[in-house]
Design an enzyme around this catalytic site. Structure first.
Site, PDB file in Angstrom:
ATOM      1  N   TYR A  11      -9.738   5.557  15.391  1.00 54.60           N
ATOM      2  CA  TYR A  11      -8.840   5.951  14.309  1.00 54.60           C
ATOM      3  C   TYR A  11      -8.672   7.470  14.267  1.00 54.60           C
ATOM      4  CZ  TYR A  11      -6.994   6.360   9.543  1.00 54.60           C
ATOM      5  OH  TYR A  11      -6.226   6.660   8.444  1.00 54.60           O
ATOM      6  N   THR A  66      -5.835   1.158  -2.044  1.00 54.42           N
ATOM      7  CA  THR A  66      -4.754   0.240  -1.707  1.00 54.42           C
ATOM      8  C   THR A  66      -5.343  -1.165  -1.647  1.00 54.42           C
ATOM      9  OG1 THR A  66      -5.080   0.245   0.708  1.00 54.42           O
ATOM     10  CG2 THR A  66      -3.775   2.065  -0.238  1.00 54.42           C
ATOM     11  N   ASP A  77       7.664  -5.159  14.664  1.00 53.03           N
ATOM     12  CA  ASP A  77       6.378  -4.572  15.011  1.00 53.03           C
ATOM     13  C   ASP A  77       6.618  -3.248  15.717  1.00 53.03           C
ATOM     14  OD1 ASP A  77       3.852  -3.952  16.265  1.00 53.03           O
ATOM     15  OD2 ASP A  77       3.280  -6.047  15.997  1.00 53.03           O
ATOM     16  N   GLY A  85       0.786  -1.217   0.000  1.00 52.50           N
ATOM     17  CA  GLY A  85       0.000   0.000   0.000  1.00 52.50           C
ATOM     18  C   GLY A  85       0.823   1.274   0.000  1.00 52.50           C
TER      19      GLY A  85
END
Length: 260
Positions: A152, A187, A60, A19
């Site tokens: 978000y 994406t 991560d 993406g």
């Protein structure tokens, strides 16, 4: 016109496996930077690194030891960080009543703490070297309210605040901190939703002046600009890459006829 080169510089890009992150990594490498492509999944970054002038590092961003691992890899390469692109993140979500404490903590841990930890590490490395550039991936939803995006939007609003705050603190050290705020970008993670959700097309495509979805490459070009010397007098800015959606609340039904 040609864009500014990044030859000799080292750029770290998180979430580089696919993406927008993959497009950012590609744009920086095309400009001459050596890219350390970071992702928790190895497949995408390994394929990217196989193209040369890049190093894959699986990790991560919620791992507190990640900066130490990056530093060790840079040391082995004989390099140091010049550009940091904080792109890794998690999206979607629900409204406040559908967002648990655990849900919100996950958004903040990935989208905010992960970025902050890498940024704090990067500025400490950049300061003795006279400067550097950090470009964060925020979101237009971090600047304008959007439905069912509570965790978000909160986390991306924090990225906006962190960008401006760190730009203020570290500008005297020659470190520029900016962000891009993408709108609706196609994406692998969003393509199906764009095709299947009529309301998304109506609100975010028909409701934007440019009347189309954006591409990952268009975001990547904006990041490349902010990371380069072409943006040498720009810091603390949030560059919307959204087809005008944030400002085009009352878009025209059709294009204006050209004068004859």
């Amino acid at each position: 016109m040609s864009y500014a080169r990044l030859d000799g510089r080292t750029a770290i890009v998180s979430g580089a496996g696919q993406g927008i992150g993959l497009a950012i990594a590609g744009a920086l490498r095309e400009a001459g930077a050596h890219v350390v492509a970071l992702d928790r999944e190895a497949e995408g970054i390994d394929a990217f690194a196989a193209g040369g002038n890049a190093t894959a590092l699986t990790g991560d961003i919620t791992d507190a030891t990640l900066p130490e691992r990056i530093a060790a890899r840079l040391g082995a390469l004989g390099r140091d960080v010049d550009i940091l692109c904080n792109n890794a993140g998690v999206a979607r979500g629900s409204h406040a009543l559908g967002t648990s404490d655990e849900d919100l903590a996950r958004f903040l841990d990935i989208n905010v703490m992960g970025h902050f930890r890498l940024s704090r590490w990067a500025v400490a490395r950049m300061m003795p070297r006279g400067g550097g550039a950090i470009v964060n991936t925020a979101s237009i939803f971090g600047m304008i309210g959007a439905q069912n995006s509570c965790g978000y939007s909160i986390s991306k609003s924090a990225v906006v605040g962190m960008t401006r705050q760190m730009a203020t603190d570290f500008g005297p050290n020659g470190i520029r901190v900016n962000a891009v705020a993408p709108g609706l970008i196609e994406t692998p993670l969003t393509a199906e939703r764009i095709r299947s959700e009529a309301w998304r097309r109506q609100v975010m495509i028909d409701g934007a002046p440019l009347r189309r979805v954006g591409s990952a490459q268009e975001v990547a070009k904006a990041v490349r600009f902010l990371a380069s010397d072409e943006a040498s007098f720009i810091t603390g800015e949030i560059l919307a890459v959204d087809g005008g959606w944030a400002v085009g609340r009352f878009p025209r039904e059709s294009a204006i006829d050209a004068p004859v």
